[in-house]
Design a protein around this motif. Sequence first.
Motif, PDB file in Angstrom:
ATOM      1  N   PHE A 297      29.257  36.488  48.054  1.00 34.54           N
ATOM      2  CA  PHE A 297      30.199  37.434  48.652  1.00 34.54           C
ATOM      3  C   PHE A 297      29.830  37.645  50.118  1.00 34.54           C
ATOM      4  CE2 PHE A 297      30.191  38.315  44.145  1.00 34.54           C
ATOM      5  CZ  PHE A 297      31.545  38.418  43.863  1.00 34.54           C
ATOM      6  N   TYR A 298      30.840  37.631  50.982  1.00 29.74           N
ATOM      7  CA  TYR A 298      30.645  37.775  52.428  1.00 29.74           C
ATOM      8  C   TYR A 298      31.385  39.005  52.944  1.00 29.74           C
ATOM      9  CZ  TYR A 298      29.138  32.893  52.351  1.00 29.74           C
ATOM     10  OH  TYR A 298      28.487  31.723  52.088  1.00 29.74           O
ATOM     11  N   ARG A 299      30.846  39.582  54.023  1.00 24.18           N
ATOM     12  CA  ARG A 299      31.526  40.616  54.786  1.00 24.18           C
ATOM     13  C   ARG A 299      31.308  40.295  56.251  1.00 24.18           C
ATOM     14  NH1 ARG A 299      29.665  45.695  52.838  1.00 24.18           N
ATOM     15  NH2 ARG A 299      27.752  45.252  53.970  1.00 24.18           N
TER      16      ARG A 299
ATOM     17  N   HIS B  16      38.902  43.384  48.705  1.00 27.40           N
ATOM     18  CA  HIS B  16      37.829  44.219  48.156  1.00 27.40           C
ATOM     19  C   HIS B  16      37.351  45.157  49.251  1.00 27.40           C
ATOM     20  CE1 HIS B  16      33.964  45.278  46.298  1.00 27.40           C
ATOM     21  NE2 HIS B  16      34.497  44.871  45.164  1.00 27.40           N
TER      22      HIS B  16
ATOM     23  N   TYR C 182      33.740  43.473  50.490  1.00 27.92           N
ATOM     24  CA  TYR C 182      33.640  42.046  50.809  1.00 27.92           C
ATOM     25  C   TYR C 182      34.994  41.528  51.270  1.00 27.92           C
ATOM     26  CZ  TYR C 182      29.932  43.151  47.530  1.00 27.92           C
ATOM     27  OH  TYR C 182      28.894  43.768  46.893  1.00 27.92           O
ATOM     28  N   ASP C 183      34.967  40.550  52.173  1.00 24.84           N
ATOM     29  CA  ASP C 183      36.240  39.984  52.624  1.00 24.84           C
ATOM     30  C   ASP C 183      36.411  38.516  52.255  1.00 24.84           C
ATOM     31  OD1 ASP C 183      34.498  38.878  54.505  1.00 24.84           O
ATOM     32  OD2 ASP C 183      35.191  40.156  56.128  1.00 24.84           O
TER      33      ASP C 183
ATOM     34  N   VAL D 241      34.814  35.217  49.413  1.00 20.56           N
ATOM     35  CA  VAL D 241      33.951  34.799  48.315  1.00 20.56           C
ATOM     36  C   VAL D 241      33.880  33.278  48.339  1.00 20.56           C
ATOM     37  CG1 VAL D 241      35.811  34.724  46.600  1.00 20.56           C
ATOM     38  CG2 VAL D 241      33.466  35.062  45.853  1.00 20.56           C
TER      39      VAL D 241
ATOM     40  N   ARG E  70      26.568  36.735  54.647  1.00 19.96           N
ATOM     41  CA  ARG E  70      26.331  36.747  53.208  1.00 19.96           C
ATOM     42  C   ARG E  70      25.714  38.093  52.820  1.00 19.96           C
ATOM     43  NH1 ARG E  70      22.238  32.596  50.308  1.00 19.96           N
ATOM     44  NH2 ARG E  70      20.765  33.840  51.496  1.00 19.96           N
ATOM     45  N   VAL E  71      26.378  38.798  51.905  1.00 20.05           N
ATOM     46  CA  VAL E  71      25.936  40.133  51.514  1.00 20.05           C
ATOM     47  C   VAL E  71      25.276  40.111  50.139  1.00 20.05           C
ATOM     48  CG1 VAL E  71      26.688  42.513  51.118  1.00 20.05           C
ATOM     49  CG2 VAL E  71      27.801  41.146  52.880  1.00 20.05           C
ATOM     50  N   ARG E  72      25.915  39.470  49.163  1.00 20.41           N
ATOM     51  CA  ARG E  72      25.404  39.386  47.800  1.00 20.41           C
ATOM     52  C   ARG E  72      25.714  38.012  47.235  1.00 20.41           C
ATOM     53  NH1 ARG E  72      24.106  43.706  49.004  1.00 20.41           N
ATOM     54  NH2 ARG E  72      24.559  45.792  48.298  1.00 20.41           N
TER      55      ARG E  72
END
Length: 97
Positions: A64-66, A33, A36-37, A39, A70-72
């Motif tokens: 979701f992580y980047r 994605h 994001y990298d 999940v 944790r982003v979302r």
Amino acid sequence: MSTSDVRLGLTNILKRLAYHHLCQGFGRRPIQHDMYDEVEVSELYPWSPNEDGTEYGGGVRVTFYRDKLRVRWIEFGIRYGGGGGDLSVYSVKPVED
């Protein structure tokens, strides 16, 4: 979609993506994605009765992580919606003499 969802970036596309990963099962895995990298699908709260004990439900979170941050996250409330299958309990009428 609420204003707060829009401001947080919780778009319908992200919710659909979260549902897709929910269907793949629990665990943490890499994803392809742009934003994001990784999940992670995890239990939010266990299957339990509601306050009056009439219905049961559980909760699942898709995060979701980047770059390991944790982003979302999207939370799903799960409840029984119906089912079917072969009979497993049969009623027997007593035989009258």
